[in-house]
Scaffold this motif. Structure first.
Motif, short mmCIF file in Angstrom:
data_model
loop_
_atom_site.label_atom_id
_atom_site.label_comp_id
_atom_site.label_asym_id
_atom_site.label_seq_id
_atom_site.Cartn_x
_atom_site.Cartn_y
_atom_site.Cartn_z
N ILE A 1 -7.87 9.58 -1.09
CA ILE A 1 -7.97 8.98 0.27
C ILE A 1 -9.69 8.31 -0.31
N TRP A 2 -10.25 8.70 -0.76
CA TRP A 2 -11.62 7.77 -1.18
C TRP A 2 -10.88 5.92 -1.69
N ILE A 3 -9.77 5.90 -2.21
CA ILE A 3 -9.55 4.56 -2.54
C ILE A 3 -8.86 3.69 -1.34
N ILE A 4 -8.39 4.25 -0.76
CA ILE A 4 -7.74 4.07 0.51
C ILE A 4 -9.09 3.91 1.71
N LEU A 5 -9.70 4.56 1.49
CA LEU A 5 -11.64 3.94 2.26
C LEU A 5 -11.88 2.99 1.69
N LEU A 6 -12.54 2.16 0.00
CA LEU A 6 -12.98 2.13 -0.46
C LEU A 6 -11.93 0.44 -0.33
N VAL A 7 -10.60 0.33 0.26
CA VAL A 7 -9.94 -1.01 -0.11
C VAL A 7 -10.29 -1.21 1.79
#
Length: 69
Positions: A45-51
């Motif tokens: 989920i952190w990757i989605i938030l970063l993107v």
């Protein structure tokens, strides 16, 4: 002719409601086994938030640069 329409409408409405209410519901199904395995979105989920953050910053900065030109 004008009396037939309300009578037919009332008859069909009553029969439709009667058949809908006449259907009995069975007992609820027992709950299935609980699966505690994380889904793929929980893992990253952190990757989605970063993107999303990078994309949002890109949109904001591109709008500001377009307004300056």
């Amino acid at each position: 002719m004008t009396m037939k329409k309300p009578i037919l409408f009332s008859l069909f409405a009553f029969l439709g409601a009667a058949t809908a209410l006449a259907q009995g519901g069975g007992p609820p199904n027992p709950p299935g086994p609980v699966d505690d395995v994380p889904t793929p979105i929980d893992d990253h989920i952190w990757i989605i938030l970063l993107v999303g953050l990078v994309f949002g910053l890109y949109l904001v900065l591109s709008k500001k640069s377009a307004l300056k030109d």
